[in-house]
Design a protein around this motif. Sequence first.
Motif, PDB file in Angstrom:
ATOM      1  N   TYR A 220     -27.989 -61.661   2.545  1.00 33.65           N
ATOM      2  CA  TYR A 220     -27.378 -62.976   2.650  1.00 33.65           C
ATOM      3  C   TYR A 220     -28.313 -63.547   0.965  1.00 33.65           C
ATOM      4  N   THR A 221     -29.317 -63.886   1.574  1.00 36.18           N
ATOM      5  CA  THR A 221     -30.485 -64.950   0.269  1.00 36.18           C
ATOM      6  C   THR A 221     -31.306 -64.650  -0.622  1.00 36.18           C
ATOM      7  N   GLY A 222     -31.254 -62.704  -1.207  1.00 29.97           N
ATOM      8  CA  GLY A 222     -31.904 -62.597  -1.457  1.00 29.97           C
ATOM      9  C   GLY A 222     -32.091 -61.421  -2.127  1.00 29.97           C
ATOM     10  N   GLN A 223     -29.379 -60.511  -2.380  1.00 27.62           N
ATOM     11  CA  GLN A 223     -29.315 -60.455  -3.672  1.00 27.62           C
ATOM     12  C   GLN A 223     -29.902 -61.023  -4.883  1.00 27.62           C
ATOM     13  N   LYS A 224     -30.206 -59.627  -5.805  1.00 24.48           N
ATOM     14  CA  LYS A 224     -30.015 -60.059  -7.134  1.00 24.48           C
ATOM     15  C   LYS A 224     -29.979 -58.948  -7.947  1.00 24.48           C
ATOM     16  N   ILE A 225     -29.319 -59.270  -9.373  1.00 26.77           N
ATOM     17  CA  ILE A 225     -28.652 -58.445 -10.668  1.00 26.77           C
ATOM     18  C   ILE A 225     -29.686 -57.554 -11.365  1.00 26.77           C
ATOM     19  N   TYR A 226     -29.037 -56.677 -12.090  1.00 24.67           N
ATOM     20  CA  TYR A 226     -29.661 -56.009 -12.416  1.00 24.67           C
ATOM     21  C   TYR A 226     -28.601 -55.362 -13.609  1.00 24.67           C
ATOM     22  N   ILE A 227     -29.364 -55.075 -14.786  1.00 30.73           N
ATOM     23  CA  ILE A 227     -29.177 -54.267 -15.513  1.00 30.73           C
ATOM     24  C   ILE A 227     -29.407 -53.076 -16.216  1.00 30.73           C
ATOM     25  N   LEU A 228     -28.687 -51.948 -15.989  1.00 26.53           N
ATOM     26  CA  LEU A 228     -29.653 -50.779 -16.850  1.00 26.53           C
ATOM     27  C   LEU A 228     -29.368 -50.296 -18.415  1.00 26.53           C
ATOM     28  N   ASP A 229     -29.633 -49.543 -18.321  1.00 28.41           N
ATOM     29  CA  ASP A 229     -29.265 -48.717 -19.726  1.00 28.41           C
ATOM     30  C   ASP A 229     -29.057 -47.179 -19.091  1.00 28.41           C
ATOM     31  N   ALA A 230     -27.579 -46.792 -19.687  1.00 31.09           N
ATOM     32  CA  ALA A 230     -26.599 -45.928 -19.039  1.00 31.09           C
ATOM     33  C   ALA A 230     -27.579 -44.575 -19.094  1.00 31.09           C
ATOM     34  N   ALA A 231     -28.335 -44.319 -21.097  1.00 32.90           N
ATOM     35  CA  ALA A 231     -28.650 -43.527 -21.057  1.00 32.90           C
ATOM     36  C   ALA A 231     -30.125 -42.761 -20.006  1.00 32.90           C
ATOM     37  N   SER A 232     -30.333 -44.173 -20.260  1.00 35.77           N
ATOM     38  CA  SER A 232     -31.852 -43.475 -19.986  1.00 35.77           C
ATOM     39  C   SER A 232     -32.542 -44.093 -18.251  1.00 35.77           C
ATOM     40  N   GLN A 233     -31.430 -45.149 -17.913  1.00 35.06           N
ATOM     41  CA  GLN A 233     -31.185 -45.339 -16.184  1.00 35.06           C
ATOM     42  C   GLN A 233     -32.023 -46.558 -16.238  1.00 35.06           C
ATOM     43  N   ASN A 234     -32.962 -46.626 -17.167  1.00 38.61           N
ATOM     44  CA  ASN A 234     -33.587 -47.821 -17.106  1.00 38.61           C
ATOM     45  C   ASN A 234     -33.481 -48.978 -16.762  1.00 38.61           C
ATOM     46  N   VAL A 235     -34.098 -50.419 -16.171  1.00 35.02           N
ATOM     47  CA  VAL A 235     -33.757 -51.538 -16.046  1.00 35.02           C
ATOM     48  C   VAL A 235     -34.072 -52.403 -17.431  1.00 35.02           C
TER      49      VAL A 235
END
Length: 662
Positions: A220-235
């Motif tokens: 409820y209180t701490g979710q974040k959104i991250y974007i990853l590169d699909a090829a490298s799978q890195n954030v």
Amino acid sequence: MKRTLTLLLFFVAHSFFAQENVLTPADVAKMEYITSAVISGSGDKVVYQHLKPVPPKEENAPANIHLYVHDRAANSSTPLVTDYSVSNVEFRPQHKSITFTAKQQNDKNTSLYEVSATGGAAKKIYEFKSSISSYDWHPQGNKLLFISHEPEESRDFQLPYQPEVYEEGLRQSMLYMVDLSNPAPKSLQVEGHVTGAWWSPDGQKIAVSAAPSSLVDDFYTGQKIYILDAASQNVTAQVDHKAKLGVLKWSPDSKKIGFIAGEDQHDPIDGRIFIVDATGGTPINLNPGFAGKFEDIAWKDNNTLTYLASEGVYSSIGTIGRNGKMNRTFRDDNLSIAGLSVADNGTMALVGSTAKHPGELFTLDAKGSKARRVTNSNPWLDQEKLGKQEVITYKAKDGLEIQGILIHPVNQQNNTPLITVVHGGPEAHYDNGWLTGYSMPGQMGAGEGYAVFYPNYRGSTGRGAEFAKSSQGDPGGKEFDDIIDGIDYLIANHGIDRSKVGVTGGSYGGYATAWMSTRHTDRFAAGVMSVGISNNISKWGTSDIPEEMFLVHSRKRIWDDYQFFLERSPIFYADQAKTPLLILHGKEDTRVDPGQSYELYRHIKTRTDTPVRLVLYPGEGHGNRKSTARYDFSLRMMRWFNTYLKEGAGEVPVVELDISMD
């Protein structure tokens, strides 16, 4: 002799249900409805889930959720899966098929299944060593993102007895990627407990939501959104926004993300629309002044979103641009919409209810002229006599306008008894749709001669962030005074008998029920409290959401003012309780510990002679899921109100129920 007396008393208590063609607990127990719908990209088919309850006299089990597909051109529906329950339904891209998760009898874990959109047998297409909780297809339909618990470590030796260690050793959910042509999954490294993952339309990026841990409070209180590169799978990026998080959707060009969230960490609900670049950063709140709640979104084009919103007790659909300008395209004040799915051509599939029927499948063309009902899950309901339902507005004592919904008795009369139904949350609200369920008297009460009142007191959703925050820091204060003001309005304008007012509700609505039955006991002749709060001090230490409670409800710590929280607890006033109170609670409830019900029961039982009864449901949590437990709840609730709100009644109901008689 005891058995004969039990049956006699039960028959008397249920004689009110003998009226022809009014809704009874047995009717509610068999009610079916549509729970979700997904329209294909072409708009020609809609796949939907149909909930069918298990007969409560046969088995105490959760309802079955079956799968159907509707062909819009042929105007016909075909059953796809009807012998087990399904979830997570999607159309598989670049395939003429539908996928879902299920756990069949021989499955060790919940797995991924596929079935042709034209029918036939479903086949398992992927199984993991732990259950799959959610998934998303690559735009080409060949790769899969899925979320599953990290596998449990195997132990060479175990003692014959294993204690439970509270909140330690919790299993995180992790994100995996798999190509079904080579089904060896890759684990994608994202910090925390993964709650969702979505491919970008170009297949080159992945949006991921994650919480710090698997604790509900962190969700409820701490979710974040991250974007990853699909090829490298890195954030590659992170979205900077700390608030409750809801729906997330990629723009068609994969350059932006639209999502629904709270305006800040003190917003009790995810109800604002934000847009953020795929490169991360601080998102833009598109319309912070909107006096409603955004429920769902879908991108119409790269600059425009289609939205589903609640505006007070009504549902609306429209568009909103990146400049925040809104254009409402559809609103039917008699249709409450719970779900939205949009095809590429703008055609929509909706799940909606009205005052006369629970959730059904509707379709809406791109022009948004009129919603067409597709399903009729309960044809027998058309023959039932239902009470008139209307939206009411009234002024609280401080002048604030409050909305509510009133169901009139089937046979209107003067000096009408009233049942007040208080929603939980309090971050929730009642829409002008179907308002009858196993724990909501609704049309069951109307058939018995009651008026049934559903107030959206301050702190409710659907009226903007300011209204939703307006009850914070004042538990049991003006929020519940709003309810009493509404009752006074009904007494003055709708012929309600002041001496025959009852109250019921679950969770925060259970707190309201306990509060009315103790603090305002002179106003209420009967109460039915479900999974409710009775002691705000012990509630903090026994709930799974203490931080959420602080951020969006109390706004101060209990140890900074113990006396305040004690005086806002029903147990503080238990010695004056005169309201006969039925208390119902699931024994496995982690949100509101059953001890809350034990405490209030013991206080009233010890300190007064007022009738009080505590009923516990083994195997149930924060509300009942299983059929017989739900039916039992309905019967006990209505019997309690009939005993204490009907003319001349007053004897405590017998403990036993004979469900074969209804």
